[in-house]
Design a protein around this motif. Structure first.
Motif, mmCIF file in Angstrom:
data_model
loop_
_atom_site.group_PDB
_atom_site.id
_atom_site.type_symbol
_atom_site.label_atom_id
_atom_site.label_comp_id
_atom_site.label_asym_id
_atom_site.label_seq_id
_atom_site.Cartn_x
_atom_site.Cartn_y
_atom_site.Cartn_z
ATOM 1 N N THR A 56 0.775 -1.174 -0.120
ATOM 2 C CA THR A 56 0.048 -0.191 -0.041
ATOM 3 C C THR A 56 0.948 1.238 -0.005
ATOM 4 N N PRO A 57 0.791 2.293 -1.020
ATOM 5 C CA PRO A 57 1.594 3.438 -0.868
ATOM 6 C C PRO A 57 1.391 4.146 0.344
ATOM 7 N N LEU A 58 2.193 4.856 0.999
ATOM 8 C CA LEU A 58 2.476 5.415 1.995
ATOM 9 C C LEU A 58 1.216 6.676 2.332
ATOM 10 N N THR A 59 1.109 7.371 1.031
ATOM 11 C CA THR A 59 -0.102 8.179 1.175
ATOM 12 C C THR A 59 -1.685 7.750 1.570
ATOM 13 N N ASP A 60 -1.538 6.349 0.879
ATOM 14 C CA ASP A 60 -3.109 5.638 1.165
ATOM 15 C C ASP A 60 -3.178 4.941 2.458
ATOM 16 N N ILE A 61 -1.972 4.606 2.971
ATOM 17 C CA ILE A 61 -1.946 4.222 4.397
ATOM 18 C C ILE A 61 -2.252 5.108 5.312
ATOM 19 N N VAL A 62 -1.567 6.528 5.194
ATOM 20 C CA VAL A 62 -2.017 7.728 6.151
ATOM 21 C C VAL A 62 -3.675 7.906 5.919
ATOM 22 N N ALA A 63 -4.070 7.957 4.526
ATOM 23 C CA ALA A 63 -5.708 8.352 4.533
ATOM 24 C C ALA A 63 -6.331 7.471 4.906
ATOM 25 N N ALA A 64 -6.056 6.163 4.885
ATOM 26 C CA ALA A 64 -6.875 5.045 5.404
ATOM 27 C C ALA A 64 -6.762 5.359 6.987
ATOM 28 N N ALA A 65 -5.786 5.315 7.614
ATOM 29 C CA ALA A 65 -5.594 5.622 9.274
ATOM 30 C C ALA A 65 -6.631 6.687 9.787
ATOM 31 N N ARG A 66 -6.490 7.876 8.984
ATOM 32 C CA ARG A 66 -7.177 9.077 9.340
ATOM 33 C C ARG A 66 -8.805 8.483 9.126
ATOM 34 N N ALA A 67 -9.092 8.114 8.195
ATOM 35 C CA ALA A 67 -10.540 8.010 7.690
ATOM 36 C C ALA A 67 -11.292 6.998 8.824
ATOM 37 N N GLN A 68 -10.362 5.877 9.126
ATOM 38 C CA GLN A 68 -10.794 4.998 9.972
ATOM 39 C C GLN A 68 -10.651 5.274 11.537
#
Length: 312
Positions: free
Chosen positions: A221-233
């Motif tokens: 998973t790209p870093l930006t997507d990990i960060v986005a998912a972590a924030r959204a969840q």
């Protein structure tokens, strides 16, 4: 100019194969998986192996013939390998049941393997099943592949069978519902170029068994997507899995970048075989040991509860 380096004899990959009896493909696999051997490149871009690496490979081959597995000895020095060989010691044999599972994999009896694993899961429970069966069995499969005893597609068959068994077990777990003890929300993934997902699956199973709410993003998973998912969840923890094939500098840089991009209250955990996790891990990182997942989750709960009391 280093004249010793210039004069040091070098061997082609064909020379090494003939000298040691190790297949070319095995040497390439070890290079990716264990970061050894580390050949130079000649003027034509072909692999060129220094004499000292060939000497170590001879010792590795001798120990393999004695029953050792490459993942257990590859990081040893040549002198340490010589001591092992001189002692005539042999590694302890794996449990017969694990050998039976591996034999089913080798003979492509995947339905039978799935049934056998489900039976073991029913007897042991998810935690003990993951630690005592899946972790060592996955290591054995990886070692067999690294030695050329299993083809890539056979390792993939094992992975698919295991994922089916483990996913069903994770989904069947009862959800934690104690209002007095909040469970952490954990987003799990691997970084780009990290294709190995079974370590991630084991971590998810153990975290879920410990009562955590787990959301797996899968591998690479790209870093930006990990960060986005972590924030959204609204995650409390981002947990990553690393194999021994991960590049140390890239791993350190990615962890630093990810830490800087996450909210200060969000913890970063990581587990696996990357040397970064055992050799001076970053201070902001919690190194996750599969055998201590319960303790890590319990410690998070204690710290969260103490913090909640301080703010009221």
């Amino acid at each position: 100019m280093d004249t010793d380096l210039q004069l040091s004899p070098a061997f082609s990959i064909g020379d090494v194969e003939r000298d040691t009896g190790l297949a070319k493909e095995t040497l390439r696999v070890w290079e990716r998986r264990y970061d050894f051997p580390q050949p130079r490149r000649d003027a034509f871009g072909e692999r060129s192996y220094p004499a000292e690496q060939v000497q170590k490979l001879r010792m590795v081959k001798r120990l393999l013939d004695l029953g050792f597995r490459p993942g257990k000895i590859m990081q040893h020095s040549t002198a340490q390998l010589q001591q092992l060989a001189s002692a005539g010691s042999t590694p302890p044999p794996p449990a017969p049941q694990l050998e039976h599972y591996l034999a089913l994999c080798r003979s492509h009896q995947m339905a039978e393997l799935g049934d056998a694993l489900r039976q073991a899961l029913a007897v042991l429970g998810l935690k003990a099943f993951t630690i005592d069966v899946i972790a060592p069995l996955t290591g054995m499969v990886g070692e067999a592949w690294a030695c050329g005893e299993l083809a890539v597609y056979e390792e993939h068959l094992y992975s698919e069978t295991l994922q089916t068994v483990m996913r069903h077990a994770i989904f069947s777990l009862p959800q934690a519902s104690s209002p007095s003890m909040r469970s952490p929300r954990i987003v799990l993934s691997t970084l780009p170029q990290e294709r190995h997902g079974l370590g991630l699956l084991m971590a998810e199973a153990l975290c879920a068994a410990a009562g955590a709410h787990c959301m797996s993003l899968g591998v690479e998973t790209p870093l930006t997507d990990i960060v986005a998912a972590a924030r959204a969840q609204r995650a409390d923890i981002v947990a990553l899995s690393f194999s021994s094939a991960s590049k140390q500098r890239q791993t350190r840089d990615s962890l630093q970048q990810l830490h800087a991009s996450l909210p200060p209250s969000m913890e970063l955990w990581a587990g696996g075989r990357s040397p970064v996790l055992t050799r001076q891990p970053p201070p902001f990182l919690h190194v996750l040991d599969l055998r201590q997942v319960d303790e890590s989750i319990a410690d998070w709960r204690r710290r969260h509860q103490a913090l909640a009391l301080q703010t009221h």
